[in-house]
Write a protein that holds these residues in place. Structure first.
Motif, PDB file in Angstrom:
ATOM      1  N   GLY A 201      -9.285 -11.865  13.285  1.00 35.54           N
ATOM      2  CA  GLY A 201      -8.637 -10.558  13.357  1.00 35.54           C
ATOM      3  C   GLY A 201      -7.503 -10.502  14.351  1.00 35.54           C
ATOM      4  O   GLY A 201      -6.508  -9.799  14.141  1.00 35.54           O
ATOM      5  N   GLU A 202      -7.609 -11.244  15.444  1.00 34.34           N
ATOM      6  CA  GLU A 202      -6.559 -11.208  16.463  1.00 34.34           C
ATOM      7  C   GLU A 202      -5.262 -11.808  15.941  1.00 34.34           C
ATOM      8  O   GLU A 202      -4.168 -11.348  16.272  1.00 34.34           O
ATOM      9  N   GLU A 203      -5.382 -12.844  15.124  1.00 28.83           N
ATOM     10  CA  GLU A 203      -4.191 -13.476  14.550  1.00 28.83           C
ATOM     11  C   GLU A 203      -3.473 -12.497  13.627  1.00 28.83           C
ATOM     12  O   GLU A 203      -2.245 -12.371  13.664  1.00 28.83           O
ATOM     13  N   VAL A 204      -4.241 -11.782  12.811  1.00 26.32           N
ATOM     14  CA  VAL A 204      -3.636 -10.800  11.915  1.00 26.32           C
ATOM     15  C   VAL A 204      -3.081  -9.632  12.717  1.00 26.32           C
ATOM     16  O   VAL A 204      -2.011  -9.096  12.413  1.00 26.32           O
ATOM     17  N   SER A 205      -3.787  -9.244  13.753  1.00 26.23           N
ATOM     18  CA  SER A 205      -3.323  -8.149  14.606  1.00 26.23           C
ATOM     19  C   SER A 205      -1.949  -8.458  15.178  1.00 26.23           C
ATOM     20  O   SER A 205      -1.058  -7.596  15.205  1.00 26.23           O
ATOM     21  N   ALA A 206      -1.743  -9.701  15.621  1.00 27.55           N
ATOM     22  CA  ALA A 206      -0.443 -10.086  16.178  1.00 27.55           C
ATOM     23  C   ALA A 206       0.647  -9.984  15.122  1.00 27.55           C
ATOM     24  O   ALA A 206       1.765  -9.533  15.410  1.00 27.55           O
ATOM     25  N   LEU A 207       0.328 -10.379  13.888  1.00 27.12           N
ATOM     26  CA  LEU A 207       1.310 -10.280  12.807  1.00 27.12           C
ATOM     27  C   LEU A 207       1.685  -8.830  12.547  1.00 27.12           C
ATOM     28  O   LEU A 207       2.836  -8.520  12.214  1.00 27.12           O
ATOM     29  N   LEU A 208       0.723  -7.931  12.719  1.00 31.67           N
ATOM     30  CA  LEU A 208       0.954  -6.508  12.470  1.00 31.67           C
ATOM     31  C   LEU A 208       1.465  -5.777  13.713  1.00 31.67           C
ATOM     32  O   LEU A 208       1.361  -4.547  13.802  1.00 31.67           O
ATOM     33  N   GLY A 209       1.989  -6.515  14.669  1.00 32.50           N
ATOM     34  CA  GLY A 209       2.574  -5.880  15.840  1.00 32.50           C
ATOM     35  C   GLY A 209       1.559  -5.424  16.871  1.00 32.50           C
ATOM     36  O   GLY A 209       1.772  -4.407  17.550  1.00 32.50           O
ATOM     37  N   GLY A 210       0.460  -6.149  16.978  1.00 34.06           N
ATOM     38  CA  GLY A 210      -0.565  -5.780  17.955  1.00 34.06           C
ATOM     39  C   GLY A 210      -1.457  -4.652  17.483  1.00 34.06           C
ATOM     40  O   GLY A 210      -1.929  -3.831  18.281  1.00 34.06           O
ATOM     41  N   ALA A 211      -1.704  -4.609  16.176  1.00 31.86           N
ATOM     42  CA  ALA A 211      -2.544  -3.545  15.621  1.00 31.86           C
ATOM     43  C   ALA A 211      -3.969  -3.636  16.167  1.00 31.86           C
ATOM     44  O   ALA A 211      -4.480  -4.728  16.421  1.00 31.86           O
ATOM     45  N   PRO A 212      -4.642  -2.478  16.347  1.00 28.09           N
ATOM     46  CA  PRO A 212      -6.026  -2.500  16.827  1.00 28.09           C
ATOM     47  C   PRO A 212      -6.953  -3.174  15.825  1.00 28.09           C
ATOM     48  O   PRO A 212      -6.750  -3.094  14.617  1.00 28.09           O
ATOM     49  N   VAL A 213      -7.980  -3.840  16.370  1.00 23.67           N
ATOM     50  CA  VAL A 213      -8.977  -4.519  15.545  1.00 23.67           C
ATOM     51  C   VAL A 213     -10.290  -3.774  15.673  1.00 23.67           C
ATOM     52  O   VAL A 213     -10.827  -3.617  16.777  1.00 23.67           O
ATOM     53  N   VAL A 214     -10.814  -3.272  14.560  1.00 24.10           N
ATOM     54  CA  VAL A 214     -12.090  -2.553  14.540  1.00 24.10           C
ATOM     55  C   VAL A 214     -13.127  -3.489  13.940  1.00 24.10           C
ATOM     56  O   VAL A 214     -12.933  -4.036  12.853  1.00 24.10           O
ATOM     57  N   LYS A 215     -14.253  -3.662  14.653  1.00 21.43           N
ATOM     58  CA  LYS A 215     -15.281  -4.589  14.202  1.00 21.43           C
ATOM     59  C   LYS A 215     -16.548  -3.841  13.829  1.00 21.43           C
ATOM     60  O   LYS A 215     -16.952  -2.912  14.507  1.00 21.43           O
ATOM     61  N   SER A 216     -17.153  -4.277  12.723  1.00 22.87           N
ATOM     62  CA  SER A 216     -18.425  -3.709  12.278  1.00 22.87           C
ATOM     63  C   SER A 216     -19.362  -4.860  11.982  1.00 22.87           C
ATOM     64  O   SER A 216     -19.045  -5.742  11.174  1.00 22.87           O
TER      65      SER A 216
END
Length: 846
Positions: free
Chosen positions: A171-186
């Protein structure tokens, strides 16, 4: 929507605990990432809970799923949750099937559909949220869709939201691609799953990915054992439909419990057959669902307590050498194995049986290679050209490889889809509007222009979908025209065993293509199938190799094998083939007439005048040839070939055969040797002459020999040459005179004889009878260098070698005289040779 909130409040799924965080993330920002374990309910609950968000403002939600089955199943499940039919608030759209209404707010689509949306409206008007579900699968369409969506968001729609969902992605890798988007985990709600492994190894190397009888027996045995030991339904993961059918047959041969239903599940099945696998088992029954990796994610199969993992899956791999993708059987990755295992713990404690040893886990890859790194990039390259952006200008998790992109652009340029700058042409934009590979789209459009649009649509559909001729029979019938006869309904002879479900899909796909292009279905000449295939696959046009049956040369230069086929024509087009190391095996082809090839591909046919040396015939060969890429179409004698080319070819022939092919006589060879001697001592004489060594003469052969061989074409013509005159022509008059002065051909000895000097060695050699040197007190010299004397007996036999004649007379002569006098008593042997008169014959000269 009345009652939606109360309906959602009543649903108990693990993802509910994270809904507030997801809402907050999308309210405060434009993008978010959700990591949710399998079974958390993210696919069904998140889109529904976001419908009434203020920022959505009544616009639609588009959710991408990696497969048609997953898209349809997700839409059906969401519609059931809110008590509606699919096509109302919730709808779905795939390539061959859709259920969308005027009030639809959530559209679940397959990944390629989003690209079509974006290409038709880059701003995505009317859409407020894009959800990329199961993004960890990293299909090329998902990567492309995300890259284009991010650019649209950046340049045109700063209000559109993007949500990435996955169970196993970083999720962190994708978050960086999306401009530091928050990652919500379930974390989800998963019951414990016992994992069992095989007690002995399967093998190594290819044995790991073999799906032969041993594999089928191993899977069937594991299923039978699970049926005997436990209760609940069983989900079995297999690499493809072929293995599913073979395992099903193997199970039917065993005595399985009467309450057991065997159900297949793979992408090409009908909707009804797929639904049967997903929905709960009939009362009093339990299911054995034999599935491909389609069942790993996105869908829930009710009642599963046991998972049996065969450990294999099929992935598309692109082969640059044959220009096509094929399915390759590979070992499951660690993340896929965990996804499969989790399917057993959805309803309660479960069991996962892995058909490999536990120690083999370390040899599994952590995750699958993104498709963009191994796929045919021609469709992606075309989409980017139509979009108007170079790949390096977009944001990717993994950018497309530069080499594969270059090859893709080369193909598109050849198809006329892009221009030299890489921009999409009008033809390219038309290709992109069709949900086909650019090769096949080009074929259909060319077919439409020739009045062959209907049959071209059938071919394109057939090559896009799965073959409906069952395995085994397909291997014995490679002529694609037979498939077209079946498609048209002309199979009254019952010559082949047909997969009716696959046939139905192909017919539906063909009908859709015809509708898109306004083509009326009609009977057309199936003998033109080869021409149509040639438009799609010019690189796979093939010509038979001589009279060798079944062996062909492809236009791209590779060899091809078409074994035991009814096709006997000289030219064929291969529609399907493998990437064999030495040559490709052709699975489907159609004949192509030379007249069609010459008429419709004349711009690619090159006429070449081939003037070259024929070593076998030892002469210049002048031919006029027509080539289509690497294929020789015709070859004839060339009349009046270019004289310059003839000379070059003849020169090459002389080079190939070496200077010994020239008629060297002793005088010409001796001249070269004299020049060589003088060049070796040029530091002493200060005189440098042209290099007449073999290496230099070969290197400059056209310059010095060319004028003398004009018009010659055969090696035997060289016999006419005067090599001494040719070598002399290399030298100036001054050089010739200097050579005669410094390195004469002969020396006159005291006897009056004119003896030739041998310059072939490192030192000049004078071979002379000892008697002819009587009266000479010093060694003869050339250019100040004493010659090496080979002293001979009266019979011409060697007696002594010396470069010091005076020393020989003083120290060795008396001993030599004694021996020679005994052998040749009639000859004159003076006591003092330095004062004696030289003689040639028996008696002393008077």
């Amino acid at each position: 929507m009345n009652g939606l909130k109360s309906i959602l409040d009543s649903i108990d799924l693990p993802i509910k605990g994270s809904i507030a965080d997801i809402r907050m993330a999308l309210c405060k920002g434009r993008n978010a990432v959700v990591e949710a374990a399998p079974g958390a309910g993210k696919t069904t609950l998140i889109p529904l809970t976001l419908l009434d968000e203020p920022w959505l403002d009544g616009r639609r939600i588009i959710m991408l799923e990696p497969r048609r089955l997953a898209a349809r199943a997700a839409a059906i499940r969401m519609a059931e949750l809110i008590g509606e039919d699919v096509g109302a608030t919730i709808g779905y759209r795939t390539r061959l099937d859709s259920s969308i209404g005027p009030s639809t707010r959530i559209e679940v689509v397959t990944e390629g559909i989003l690209t079509r949306f974006l290409q038709s409206d880059q701003a995505l008007e009317g859409i407020g949220l894009l959800i990329f579900d199961e993004f960890h699968e990293r299909s090329i369409n998902a990567d492309l869709g995300l890259a284009l969506s991010l650019e649209s968001q950046s340049l045109l729609r700063d209000d559109i939201r993007i949500l990435i969902m996955s169970a196993t992605l970083d999720g962190e890798e994708v978050s960086a691609l999306l401009g530091g988007a928050p990652v919500v985990k379930s974390m989800g709600k998963a019951y414990p799953v016992e994992v069992r492994y095989m007690s002995k190894t399967v093998g190594s190397g290819r044995a790991y990915t073999s799906t032969g009888p041993d594999f089928i027996s191993r899977v069937a045995g594991a299923v039978w054992k699970a049926l005997m030991e436990g209760t609940g339904s069983i989900l079995v993961f297999l690499p493809g439909s072929g293995e599913i059918k073979r395992v099903a047959a193997a199970l039917m041969e065993r005595e399985i419990p009467a309450d057991t239903v065997i159900i297949p599940l793979y992408g090409e099945l009908s909707k009804e057959a797929q639904d049967q696998a997903i929905r709960p088992s009939p009362e009093g029954k339990r299911k054995v669902v034999l599935a491909t990796s389609i069942a790993e994610t996105s869908i829930t199969i009710d009642g599963v307590r046991v998972v049996i993992d065969g450990g294999l899956k099929r992935v598309p791999r692109f082969s640059p050498s044959i220009g096509m993708s094929s399915l390759e059987t590979v070992r499951v990755t660690k993340d896929s194995a965990e996804q499969r295992c989790g399917r057993a713990g959805r309803l309660g404690p479960g069991l996962c049986v892995r058909l490999w040893q536990e120690t083999e886990n370390s040899g599994l890859k952590d995750k699958s290679t993104p498709e963009i790194m191994e796929a045919d990039l021609a469709p992606l390259a075309l989409e980017l050209s139509v979009w108007g952006a170079a790949p390096e200008k977009l944001n990717w998790l993994d950018p497309p490889p530069a080499g594969a992109m270059s090859q893709a652009k080369e193909l598109l340029y050849h198809l006329g889809a892009i221009d030299k700058t890489g921009a999409a042409t009008a033809h390219g934009r038309e290709l992109a509007r069709l949900a086909l590979h650019p090769r096949l789209a080009h074929m259909v459009i060319k077919g439409r222009e020739l009045g062959l649009g209907s049959i071209a649509s059938s071919i394109a559909a057939f090559l896009t979908e799965r073959d409906f001729v069952k395995t085994g029979l397909a291997d014995r019938n490679q002529d694609i025209r037979h498939r077209l006869e079946v498609l048209s309904g002309d199979d009254s002879q019952g010559r082949v065993d047909i997969d009716r479900s696959a046939l139905k899909r192909v017919r539906a796909a063909a009908a859709q293509i015809r509708r898109q292009l306004g083509i009326r279905e009609k009977d057309e000449d199936s003998d033109k199938a080869g021409l149509l295939l040639a438009f799609a696959y010019p690189d796979r046009i093939a010509k038979r190799r001589g009279e060798t049956e079944g062996r062909y040369l492809l236009a791209n230069g590779r060899g091809a094998l078409l074994p035991a086929s009814a096709l006997r024509q000289e030219y064929i087009v291969a529609a399907s083939l493998d990437g064999g190391e030495r040559e490709s095996r052709v699975y489907l082809a159609a004949p192509l007439s030379l007249s069609d090839l010459e008429e419709y591909f004349k711009e690619d046919i090159e006429e070449r005048d081939i003037v070259e040396w024929d070593q076998a015939q030892r002469c210049v060969s002048a031919r006029r040839q027509k080539h289509f890429w690497e294929l020789l179409l015709s070859d004839s004698q060339l009349q009046a070939p270019d004289t310059g080319k003839v000379l070059d070819a003849f020169i090459n022939g002389v080079k190939l055969n070496g200077l010994n092919a020239l008629p060297w006589e002793r005088a010409s060879q001796a001249l070269r040797e004299r020049v060589g001697f003088l060049n070796r001592i040029s530091g002493e004489t200060g005189k440098k002459f042209p290099d007449l060594s073999e290496g230099r003469l070969l290197a400059d052969i056209k310059e010095w020999l060319g004028p003398w061989i004009d018009g010659m074409t055969r090696l035997e013509h060289l016999k006419k040459l005067d090599m001494k005159a040719i070598i002399l022509s290399i030298l100036t008059w001054e050089e010739r005179e200097t050579i005669e002065r410094l390195a004469p051909m002969h020396i006159i000895v005291p006897s009056g004889s004119r003896i030739a000097i041998d310059y072939s060695g490192e030192r000049p050699v004078l071979k002379v009878k000892l008697q002819e040197l009587f009266g000479l007190d010093r060694t003869p010299a050339v250019a100040g260098h004493p010659v090496l004397l080979h002293l001979l007996s009266p019979a011409g036999r060697p007696v002594q070698v010396t470069n010091d004649l005076a020393g020989f007379w003083a120290r060795s002569y008396q001993m030599v005289k004694k021996e020679l006098k005994g052998r040749y008593p009639k000859h004159y042997w003076p006591d003092d040779p330095t004062q004696a008169e030289a003689t040639k014959g028996v008696r002393r000269k008077k």
